[in-house]
Design a protein around this motif. Structure first.
Motif, PDB file in Angstrom:
ATOM      1  N   GLY A 234       5.850 -49.766   1.324  1.00  0.00           N
ATOM      2  CA  GLY A 234       6.195 -48.404   0.923  1.00  0.00           C
ATOM      3  C   GLY A 234       6.079 -47.426   2.070  1.00  0.00           C
ATOM      4  N   ALA A 235       5.036 -47.603   2.900  1.00  0.00           N
ATOM      5  CA  ALA A 235       4.876 -46.715   4.062  1.00  0.00           C
ATOM      6  C   ALA A 235       6.027 -46.890   5.050  1.00  0.00           C
ATOM      7  CB  ALA A 235       3.539 -47.007   4.746  1.00  0.00           C
ATOM      8  N   VAL A 236       6.470 -48.141   5.203  1.00  0.00           N
ATOM      9  CA  VAL A 236       7.597 -48.401   6.096  1.00  0.00           C
ATOM     10  C   VAL A 236       8.852 -47.693   5.589  1.00  0.00           C
ATOM     11  CG1 VAL A 236       9.173 -50.195   6.907  1.00  0.00           C
ATOM     12  CG2 VAL A 236       6.708 -50.564   7.015  1.00  0.00           C
ATOM     13  N   GLU A 237       9.118 -47.820   4.285  1.00  0.00           N
ATOM     14  CA  GLU A 237      10.311 -47.181   3.728  1.00  0.00           C
ATOM     15  C   GLU A 237      10.232 -45.666   3.820  1.00  0.00           C
ATOM     16  OE1 GLU A 237      13.041 -48.725   2.998  1.00  0.00           O
ATOM     17  OE2 GLU A 237      12.038 -50.590   3.517  1.00  0.00           O
ATOM     18  N   ALA A 238       9.037 -45.110   3.635  1.00  0.00           N
ATOM     19  CA  ALA A 238       8.879 -43.659   3.776  1.00  0.00           C
ATOM     20  C   ALA A 238       9.151 -43.234   5.214  1.00  0.00           C
ATOM     21  CB  ALA A 238       7.470 -43.248   3.345  1.00  0.00           C
ATOM     22  N   GLU A 239       8.663 -44.036   6.161  1.00  0.00           N
ATOM     23  CA  GLU A 239       8.919 -43.724   7.572  1.00  0.00           C
ATOM     24  C   GLU A 239      10.410 -43.762   7.871  1.00  0.00           C
ATOM     25  OE1 GLU A 239       9.027 -46.303  11.482  1.00  0.00           O
ATOM     26  OE2 GLU A 239       7.018 -46.328  10.587  1.00  0.00           O
ATOM     27  N   ARG A 240      11.112 -44.769   7.337  1.00  0.00           N
ATOM     28  CA  ARG A 240      12.544 -44.880   7.568  1.00  0.00           C
ATOM     29  C   ARG A 240      13.284 -43.695   6.977  1.00  0.00           C
ATOM     30  NH1 ARG A 240      14.177 -50.249   8.760  1.00  0.00           N
ATOM     31  NH2 ARG A 240      16.165 -50.043   7.669  1.00  0.00           N
ATOM     32  N   ARG A 241      12.892 -43.299   5.766  1.00  0.00           N
ATOM     33  CA  ARG A 241      13.546 -42.155   5.131  1.00  0.00           C
ATOM     34  C   ARG A 241      13.358 -40.902   5.970  1.00  0.00           C
ATOM     35  NH1 ARG A 241      10.296 -40.399   0.366  1.00  0.00           N
ATOM     36  NH2 ARG A 241       9.103 -39.581   2.135  1.00  0.00           N
ATOM     37  N   ASP A 242      12.129 -40.642   6.422  1.00  0.00           N
ATOM     38  CA  ASP A 242      11.866 -39.449   7.230  1.00  0.00           C
ATOM     39  C   ASP A 242      12.620 -39.506   8.554  1.00  0.00           C
ATOM     40  OD1 ASP A 242      10.204 -38.594   5.204  1.00  0.00           O
ATOM     41  OD2 ASP A 242       8.354 -39.259   6.188  1.00  0.00           O
ATOM     42  N   ALA A 243      12.714 -40.706   9.146  1.00  0.00           N
ATOM     43  CA  ALA A 243      13.422 -40.839  10.413  1.00  0.00           C
ATOM     44  C   ALA A 243      14.908 -40.559  10.245  1.00  0.00           C
ATOM     45  CB  ALA A 243      13.209 -42.247  10.978  1.00  0.00           C
ATOM     46  N   VAL A 244      15.497 -41.048   9.140  1.00  0.00           N
ATOM     47  CA  VAL A 244      16.916 -40.808   8.893  1.00  0.00           C
ATOM     48  C   VAL A 244      17.179 -39.324   8.683  1.00  0.00           C
ATOM     49  CG1 VAL A 244      18.778 -41.189   7.249  1.00  0.00           C
ATOM     50  CG2 VAL A 244      17.390 -43.106   8.016  1.00  0.00           C
ATOM     51  N   THR A 250      12.293 -44.442  15.036  1.00  0.00           N
ATOM     52  CA  THR A 250      10.876 -44.748  14.851  1.00  0.00           C
ATOM     53  C   THR A 250      10.729 -46.266  14.884  1.00  0.00           C
ATOM     54  OG1 THR A 250      11.031 -44.868  12.431  1.00  0.00           O
ATOM     55  CG2 THR A 250      10.588 -42.700  13.405  1.00  0.00           C
ATOM     56  N   PRO A 251       9.482 -46.777  14.956  1.00  0.00           N
ATOM     57  CA  PRO A 251       9.314 -48.241  15.070  1.00  0.00           C
ATOM     58  C   PRO A 251      10.010 -49.042  13.978  1.00  0.00           C
ATOM     59  CG  PRO A 251       7.270 -47.155  15.615  1.00  0.00           C
ATOM     60  CD  PRO A 251       8.206 -46.077  15.157  1.00  0.00           C
ATOM     61  N   CYS A 531      30.945 -50.650   7.008  1.00  0.00           N
ATOM     62  CA  CYS A 531      29.767 -51.242   7.650  1.00  0.00           C
ATOM     63  C   CYS A 531      29.159 -52.301   6.731  1.00  0.00           C
ATOM     64  CB  CYS A 531      28.734 -50.167   7.971  1.00  0.00           C
ATOM     65  SG  CYS A 531      27.218 -50.834   8.696  1.00  0.00           S
ATOM     66  N   PRO A 532      28.906 -53.526   7.241  1.00  0.00           N
ATOM     67  CA  PRO A 532      28.320 -54.568   6.398  1.00  0.00           C
ATOM     68  C   PRO A 532      26.802 -54.590   6.429  1.00  0.00           C
ATOM     69  CG  PRO A 532      28.977 -55.521   8.485  1.00  0.00           C
ATOM     70  CD  PRO A 532      29.305 -54.038   8.560  1.00  0.00           C
ATOM     71  N   PHE A 533      26.178 -53.625   7.132  1.00  0.00           N
ATOM     72  CA  PHE A 533      24.733 -53.686   7.355  1.00  0.00           C
ATOM     73  C   PHE A 533      23.960 -52.663   6.529  1.00  0.00           C
ATOM     74  CE2 PHE A 533      26.447 -54.880  11.710  1.00  0.00           C
ATOM     75  CZ  PHE A 533      26.468 -56.235  11.414  1.00  0.00           C
ATOM     76  N   GLY A 534      24.548 -52.199   5.423  1.00  0.00           N
ATOM     77  CA  GLY A 534      23.842 -51.227   4.593  1.00  0.00           C
ATOM     78  C   GLY A 534      22.537 -51.756   4.046  1.00  0.00           C
ATOM     79  N   ALA A 535      22.479 -53.053   3.730  1.00  0.00           N
ATOM     80  CA  ALA A 535      21.242 -53.628   3.215  1.00  0.00           C
ATOM     81  C   ALA A 535      20.189 -53.741   4.305  1.00  0.00           C
ATOM     82  CB  ALA A 535      21.514 -55.011   2.623  1.00  0.00           C
ATOM     83  N   VAL A 536      20.602 -53.684   5.583  1.00  0.00           N
ATOM     84  CA  VAL A 536      19.649 -53.767   6.686  1.00  0.00           C
ATOM     85  C   VAL A 536      19.067 -52.394   6.989  1.00  0.00           C
ATOM     86  CG1 VAL A 536      19.357 -54.420   9.103  1.00  0.00           C
ATOM     87  CG2 VAL A 536      20.877 -55.752   7.627  1.00  0.00           C
TER      88      VAL A 536
END
Length: 553
Positions: A234-244, A250-251, A531-536
């Motif tokens: 969950g922390a990783v996904e929150a970081e990704r959301r904030d980075a986007v 971010t890492p 783009c085929p990488f939406g799941a990534v």
């Protein structure tokens, strides 16, 4: 003419009426043909009453909105493609939304998977595909309301009910509607299953680290490990959301460091191609997935020829046909039947090669597609004749850089040098002018016209300015220009004239390569289409949402 001067809604209504009138006339002509009178020329006095009779049964197509603000009831199967001013989605109860897929009466799940693996395509839907389809219909139902979206579910009472489905709760939370914890979502003390306990820990963690630590202390050792993993994800996904949202790397969202950066550097080329630079400009994270991780775009799994193979086929046909005519001093073509026959003869020879290599799709489908490609060549030959401007093809499939007789381009800025290789489809020239022509297997120019604007050079357009530099180096002393030739529509876009600003372009190329080599590849897309990488990246469509400021296309 009146419709062209009217307001938008009035013009749309009048043009729709005109289209309906034309359709009614065509239907009437078809009916007369079926009645055996197709060859007759009817006088106006006889045609008018027949047309009036046809129009009596015609009506303008529905606008998509219920009449006079009335409500219309749709099933979830009809949700995709539906839209309205307001949408009331009913039955959003836990376990019922999205609806569970119906059981399969004939084939079990292992058998369905075996069929798909044997055929190497999704011939029969699997359980995962049916669940995804149900989720898609539910999401489309939530997206149907343009102005108002309301969700309903049965509440507590004699007939049962309770809280909303998780998907409905997430949708409401996304727009700031926080729901009280429903009875079906037990507290940690009342959890009866590991899933309920994990969900309770995640909810408590939203109150802060101290609350999360107290909740973790109450869990058994094995379950505590699963909870820690869930919170970490969950922390990783929150970081990704904030980075986007911020448009930064971010890492866990495009920032490559340490050993991973060394592995990325080993995959990067010594000489860069314009297509790689444009791929990075389109989306740095997509570039990371394709080049750094080696995730290739999936090949077409349909019966028709793959679009990339079709483009390669047309490129090869045009190269051979143009080269043969230039060699015998027969340029430009006149676009007549002889020229078209010559192009078709070249194509037939290449058809055989592509068929032998298995690059034309299913043979039954290719039999019809082959005729379509021949007809397209006829249009291209006619277009070449119409575009004659005193220039003669001077360079065909011209390569520069490693593997070719010509050296790469070298662009220097800030003490750094980047070498660029490439292949130009064609350069037409005279003693005074040159025109770079790049073939695109496309029908419309909406996506390519902006890439010809000088303001886009070094921003999201690299192919055109770099090819202009390479062509000017090879054919000096000529006024340069460049265009795209769309092969599906046989259209040549309005060319851009003049040499690019070389210092600014060099700074852009060196800067882009420097960011790539530095591992700065954020999820910041200018164009998510195809783009085929939406799941990534987990943020498909981020370009359309305009996240990160620079991400909007």
């Amino acid at each position: 003419r009146r419709a062209g001067r009217a307001e938008g809604p009035v013009a749309a209504r009048d043009l729709a009426a005109l289209s309906r009138l034309e359709q009614a006339a065509e239907d009437l002509a078809r009916a007369l043909t079926l009645a055996g009178r197709g060859a007759e020329r009817l006088p106006a006095a006889e045609w008018r009453p027949l047309l009036a009779l046809a129009l009596d049964g015609a009506a303008l197509p529905a606008t998509g909105e219920p009449v006079a603000g009335a409500a219309e009831l749709w099933g979830l199967d009809e949700a995709p493609g539906r839209t309205g001013s307001a949408a009331l989605v009913l039955g959003c109860a836990r376990g019922a939304f999205p609806a569970a897929p119906p059981p399969e009466p004939l084939l079990r799940e292992p058998e369905r998977r075996a069929i798909n693996e044997a055929l190497r395509r999704g011939a029969v839907p699997t359980a995962g595909a049916r669940r995804a389809d149900a989720l898609h219909r539910a999401a489309c139902a939530l997206a149907a309301g343009r102005e108002v979206v309301a969700l309903g579910w049965p509440g507590d009472g004699p007939s049962g009910g309770g809280g909303p489905a998780p998907l409905a709760a997430e949708a409401l939370l996304a727009v700031g509607v926080a729901l009280d914890q429903p009875p079906e979502t037990p507290t940690l003390a009342g959890a009866r299953t590991p899933a309920e306990a994990l969900a309770a820990v995640v909810r408590l963690s939203r109150k802060g680290p101290a609350a999360a630590a107290r909740a973790m202390a109450l869990l058994p050792a094995g379950l505590a490990g699963r909870a820690e993993a869930a919170l970490a994800r969950g922390a990783v996904e929150a970081e990704r959301r904030d980075a986007v949202l911020a448009g930064v790397a971010t890492p866990h969202a495009g920032r490559v460091e340490g050993a991973a950066l060394a592995a990325l550097a080993a995959r990067l080329p010594d000489e860069w191609s314009p297509s790689l630079l444009e791929a990075h400009a389109r989306c740095p994270f997509r570039f990371l997935a394709a080049v750094g991780l080696g995730l290739a775009d999936p090949e077409s799994t349909g019966l028709d020829i793959d679009g990339r193979d079709e483009g390669s086929l047309l490129h090869a046909v045009l190269e051979r046909w143009v080269a043969a005519r230039v060699a015998r001093h027969a340029w430009p073509p006149d676009g007549g039947a002889a020229d078209q026959a010559e192009a078709r003869a070249v194509a037939d020879g290449l058809f055989t090669r592509f068929e032998r290599e298995g690059r034309t799709g299913d043979p039954a489908v290719w039999a019809a597609r082959r005729e379509a490609v021949r007809a397209r060549l006829d249009r291209i030959v006619a277009a070449e004749a119409g575009a004659a401007s005193g220039l003669t093809p001077a360079l065909l499939e011209f390569r520069f850089g490693t593997g070719s007789p010509r050296p790469p381009l070298e662009l220097a800025s800030g003490g750094e040098v980047v070498r660029v290789r490439g292949r130009i489809d064609r350069v037409d020239a005279s003693p005074e002018r040159l025109l770079v022509i790049d073939y695109k297997n496309a029908r419309g120019g909406a996506r390519h016209r902006p890439l010809l604007e000088p303001e886009s050079f070094g921003v999201d357009s690299y192919q055109v300015p770099l090819y202009l530099l390479a062509a000017a180096r090879e054919l000096p002393g000529r006024a340069p220009s460049a265009t795209y030739q769309l092969l599906k529509s046989a259209e040549r876009l309005e060319p851009v004239a003049g040499a690019p600003d070389e210092p600014a372009l060099a700074a852009a190329v060196v800067g882009a390569v420097g960011r790539i080599r530095g591992g700065d590849l954020p999820i910041r897309s200018r164009d998510c289409e195809g783009c085929p990488f939406g799941a990534v990246c987990r943020f498909p469509g981020v370009a359309e949402r305009g996240a990160g400021g620079e991400a909007a296309s």
